[in-house]
Design a protein around this motif. Structure first.
Motif, mmCIF file in Angstrom:
data_model
loop_
_atom_site.group_PDB
_atom_site.id
_atom_site.type_symbol
_atom_site.label_atom_id
_atom_site.label_comp_id
_atom_site.label_asym_id
_atom_site.label_seq_id
_atom_site.Cartn_x
_atom_site.Cartn_y
_atom_site.Cartn_z
ATOM 1 N N LYS A 52 -62.605 -68.772 -84.925
ATOM 2 C CA LYS A 52 -63.729 -69.201 -85.771
ATOM 3 C C LYS A 52 -64.842 -68.158 -85.794
ATOM 4 O O LYS A 52 -65.113 -67.502 -84.803
ATOM 5 C CB LYS A 52 -64.293 -70.532 -85.261
ATOM 6 N N ASN A 53 -65.499 -68.086 -86.928
ATOM 7 C CA ASN A 53 -66.633 -67.188 -87.119
ATOM 8 C C ASN A 53 -67.875 -67.841 -86.499
ATOM 9 O O ASN A 53 -68.240 -68.954 -86.883
ATOM 10 C CB ASN A 53 -66.823 -66.961 -88.619
ATOM 11 N N TYR A 56 -70.430 -69.154 -88.987
ATOM 12 C CA TYR A 56 -70.002 -70.408 -89.615
ATOM 13 C C TYR A 56 -70.239 -71.583 -88.672
ATOM 14 O O TYR A 56 -70.710 -72.645 -89.084
ATOM 15 C CB TYR A 56 -68.520 -70.331 -90.008
ATOM 16 N N THR A 96 -70.171 -68.810 -96.186
ATOM 17 C CA THR A 96 -69.837 -68.189 -94.900
ATOM 18 C C THR A 96 -68.366 -68.388 -94.590
ATOM 19 O O THR A 96 -67.860 -69.508 -94.667
ATOM 20 C CB THR A 96 -70.692 -68.815 -93.764
ATOM 21 N N SER A 98 -65.137 -69.092 -92.576
ATOM 22 C CA SER A 98 -64.944 -69.941 -91.396
ATOM 23 C C SER A 98 -64.187 -69.220 -90.286
ATOM 24 O O SER A 98 -64.274 -69.593 -89.133
ATOM 25 C CB SER A 98 -64.207 -71.223 -91.778
ATOM 26 N N ARG A 99 -63.436 -68.180 -90.648
ATOM 27 C CA ARG A 99 -62.688 -67.414 -89.640
ATOM 28 C C ARG A 99 -63.260 -66.015 -89.525
ATOM 29 O O ARG A 99 -63.815 -65.485 -90.480
ATOM 30 C CB ARG A 99 -61.212 -67.336 -90.012
ATOM 31 N N LYS A 100 -63.100 -65.420 -88.368
ATOM 32 C CA LYS A 100 -63.535 -64.040 -88.167
ATOM 33 C C LYS A 100 -62.728 -63.139 -89.088
ATOM 34 O O LYS A 100 -61.507 -63.266 -89.157
ATOM 35 C CB LYS A 100 -63.287 -63.595 -86.726
ATOM 36 N N PRO A 101 -63.400 -62.235 -89.801
ATOM 37 C CA PRO A 101 -62.628 -61.300 -90.625
ATOM 38 C C PRO A 101 -61.880 -60.328 -89.706
ATOM 39 O O PRO A 101 -62.467 -59.730 -88.826
ATOM 40 C CB PRO A 101 -63.691 -60.587 -91.463
ATOM 41 N N GLU A 120 -57.221 -58.488 -95.413
ATOM 42 C CA GLU A 120 -58.516 -57.802 -95.304
ATOM 43 C C GLU A 120 -58.399 -56.283 -95.466
ATOM 44 O O GLU A 120 -59.156 -55.531 -94.868
ATOM 45 C CB GLU A 120 -59.215 -58.138 -93.981
#
Length: 199
Positions: A52-53, A56, A96, A98-101, A120
């Motif tokens: 998760k980011n 977020y 935003t 929701s997951r880390k890029p 990405e």
């Protein structure tokens, strides 16, 4: 065989022959190892809370707390102000991720057909990767990457690979793509014709 006449072949495996997929697997096993060792293909990704980011999570926590406060608020003016603030926070949460890029890639190969799913990556990075892979195939395995059969496309463009359509959000599926914002590309090598093995 042509017109029921058998002709000797001096190179390559006959198209549709039972030996062709086996030779492809033996030869391209080195390609699989190269993709995993050099490019980090098919590595496990973070799951659950670790993926998760944090940005977020912060916005989501504010939305949840404010929603609970609104449920217990009896003053209509305060409630209206809080609802307006809640709407602003919900809009921020939508923008935003929701997951880390995280850049990652998945390489799927069946005999001499393969697809590389890039997450990405920009199109320029995909082109550079294609050139590097083509050079490696040429120097190491003595194979040429067909420019007509190898394409780079965005996730939103539907491409059929072995009867399936690779889409964002799942490995291989036959449903419509679910593409979140961000740059991700597919690199597909399809070999409908005979693979020419050179000595």
């Amino acid at each position: 065989m042509e017109n029921w006449q058998r002709h000797e072949t001096w190179s390559g495996a006959p198209q549709g022959g039972v030996l062709s997929p086996l030779l492809s697997n033996v030869m391209l096993h080195e390609f699989d190892r190269y993709m995993e060792e050099t490019w980090g293909a098919n590595q496990p990704t973070e799951r659950g809370h670790a993926a998760k980011n944090p940005a977020y999570n912060r916005v989501n926590l504010k939305v949840n707390r404010l929603s609970h406060r609104i449920a217990g608020e009896t003053d209509q003016e305060k409630r209206a102000t809080m609802l307006q603030h809640l709407h602003t926070l919900q809009e921020e949460r939508k923008r935003t991720a929701s997951r880390k890029p995280a850049k990652r890639l998945t390489c799927i190969r069946y005999a001499d057909d393969w697809v590389i799913l890039l997450y990405e990556y920009s199109k320029d990075e995909a082109r550079a990767m294609k050139a590097t892979i083509a050079e490696w195939l040429k120097t190491t395995l003595k194979l040429t990457l067909s420019t007509e059969k190898t394409l780079i496309t965005h996730w939103t463009d539907r491409v059929t690979f072995l009867g399936f359509e690779p889409t964002r959000g799942s490995s291989l599926t036959t449903t419509a793509p679910d593409v979140p914002p961000g740059s991700s590309f597919l690199m597909i090598q399809r070999n409908e014709s005979n693979t020419q093995w050179r000595n």
